[in-house]
Write an enzyme that holds these catalytic residues in place. Structure first.
Site, short mmCIF file in Angstrom:
data_model
loop_
_atom_site.label_atom_id
_atom_site.label_comp_id
_atom_site.label_asym_id
_atom_site.label_seq_id
_atom_site.Cartn_x
_atom_site.Cartn_y
_atom_site.Cartn_z
N ASP A 113 0.87 -1.18 0.00
CA ASP A 113 0.00 0.00 0.00
C ASP A 113 0.90 1.22 0.00
OD1 ASP A 113 -2.18 -1.61 0.06
OD2 ASP A 113 -2.73 -1.21 2.13
N ASP A 164 -13.78 -5.54 -3.57
CA ASP A 164 -13.81 -5.65 -2.10
C ASP A 164 -15.19 -6.17 -1.72
OD1 ASP A 164 -11.28 -4.59 -2.02
OD2 ASP A 164 -11.92 -2.57 -1.45
#
Lengths: 251, 204
Positions: free
Chosen positions: A11, A130
């Site tokens: 990330d 997601d």
């Protein structure tokens, strides 16, 4: 034989690597270029960079990072976060990214998948999804799991394949950050319902979770972040364990 | 000097980065004149079959490549689509290929194959090749290379197949005829093995 892929996910925020537990409480885990190089040496099969603060103003920072990574790295890497137009994708491709991953933008504008596949080929387009269980149904969520949509996860993934997705990155928000293992039942259903590769994400905490996801589901790759960044699972050890279970891996 | 043909965006930079690190001189050919006198030529892969062939035609590279490769026997390495265009044609398009190696490019068709593989063929796969091949010197067969493609090269002549890889079926993962080489995988993305192969090509 085609190997099952192990993919560390980095990330990225303002050119630095961070990892959130359940996408909050971000911790600094280092320089992306350095980490990328280390992972390639350890035997990572691919890398994914998610630019979690991607905004138009910050796009330049990301492009510089992609260029720096591409100069150092000779394994494939995907970049995701804030890609909403063909121009965004093209800039990343020209900077040296092998694939791009789109999430919210694809849900809001599904034609984007089709346009990207036409412009750059299906192999360039990863659709990230997601998912979170809501009243017994797997629903697509946006904004790191904060915003529910009306899309059922399995339906959306089939639609994404038909529109031209080359690969699906499926993250279970219920499992992400828990270190209790991947969502094997959903991953198995999804990987059997489509004919493009599936990357499992969310929940990796120990080596046995990787063994489980490859033995019990049809996924092609498994992605994790913190267990790799903080050295909890060394990739060479992980791959040797997978090999012991006759799971094809690149050693 | 190794000359990498630049016909649009693609994996040119990644190949160049490896040669830079190996300290092997190379240049990027942006126009046909740049190809004159090349000692080695690399044809990278970009996009679809027809798009790649028409870019070669439009840019004027095609004539100079025919001359250097077929008349002057300069070694050439086609990568991914750069390998596929060595064939006579492809199911992906309508245009004729370079026709340097007899064969036809076909889609990986899950309906036709027993194991119904996913398409694209994406990831690291192993290779089978005989041990005396200069291009594969020091390459680990099991570790293999990174593949990313939906079409594969079907050779007319078995003798032109340099390596085979299994994915739903056994297909030609690389081809060779005289000074002409083609690899379906991406050496520029295949870590140690890829570096080794690009280094071996430079030494041919």
């Amino acid at each position: 034989m085609l190997s099952k892929r192990i993919i560390p996910c980095l990330d990225v925020k303002d050119g630095r690597t961070v990892k959130g537990v359940n996408f909050v409480d971000l911790k600094d885990a280092g320089d992306p270029v350095e980490l990328a190089w280390q992972y390639a040496q350890q035997g990572a099969d691919e890398l994914v960079f998610l630019d979690i603060t991607a905004t138009h103003e910050r796009r330049g920072t990301t492009l510089e990072m992609v260029k720096a990574v591409a100069r150092q790295l000779n394994i494939p890497f995907t970049i995701g976060g804030g890609i909403t137009t063909i121009a965004d994708a093209e800039a990343l491709l020209n900077a040296g990214a092998d694939k791009i991953s789109i999430n919210s933008a694809a849900v809001r504008n599904p034609v984007l998948i089709e346009d990207l596949a036409k412009a750059f080929g299906v192999q360039f387009v990863v659709v990230a999804v997601d998912t979170k269980l809501v009243e017994g149904r797997n629903m697509v969520h946006l904004n790191g799991g904060r915003l529910i949509t009306e899309l059922e996860t399995e339906d959306w993934i089939i639609r994404a394949e038909n529109l031209g997705a080359g690969e699906i990155l499926l993250t279970s928000m219920d499992h992400d950050g828990t270190k209790n293992g991947f969502d094997c039942s959903l991953l198995d259903k999804v990987s059997k319902s489509i004919n493009i590769p599936v990357i499992a994400s969310g929940g990796a905490g120990k080596i046995a979770h990787f063994t489980e996801v490859f033995l019990e589901t049809g996924v092609d790759a498994a992605l994790a972040a913190s267990v790799f960044h903080f050295g909890e699972i060394p990739i060479p050890l992980l791959k040797q364990e997978l090999k012991k279970h006759n799971i094809p891996v690149r050693l | 000097m190794i000359t990498i043909i630049n016909y649009g965006s693609g994996n040119i930079q990644a190949i160049g980065n490896i040669y830079t690190r190996l300290k092997i001189p190379f240049k990027i050919a942006n126009c046909p004149e740049d190809v004159n006198g090349a000692e080695k030529i690399i044809l990278p892969g970009v996009g679809a079959f027809d798009e790649t062939i028409s870019m070669l035609d439009k840019s004027g590279f095609r004539d100079v490549l025919d001359k250097e490769v077929l008349e002057n026997n300069v070694p050439v390495l086609g990568i991914c689509v750069g390998m596929q265009i060595l064939a006579n044609g492809s199911e992906e398009g309508q245009l004729s290929g370079l026709g340097w190696i007899n064969g036809y490019v076909k889609k990986i068709d899950k309906e036709l194959l027993v194991q119904k593989p996913k398409v694209p063929h994406l990831g690291w796969n192993s290779l089978e090749f005989s041990d005396d091949l200069p291009l594969y010197k020091g390459v680990d067969k099991e570790e293999g290379f990174y593949f990313l493609h939906s079409y594969y090269f079907e050779c007319e002549e078995e003798s032109n197949i340099m390596s085979k890889t299994f994915y739903g079926t056994s297909f030609a993962s690389s081809v060779n005829k005289n000074n002409i080489y083609g690899v379906q995988f991406h050496p520029e993305k295949s870590h140690h093995n890829g570096v080794k192969l690009l280094q071996n090509f430079a030494k041919l």
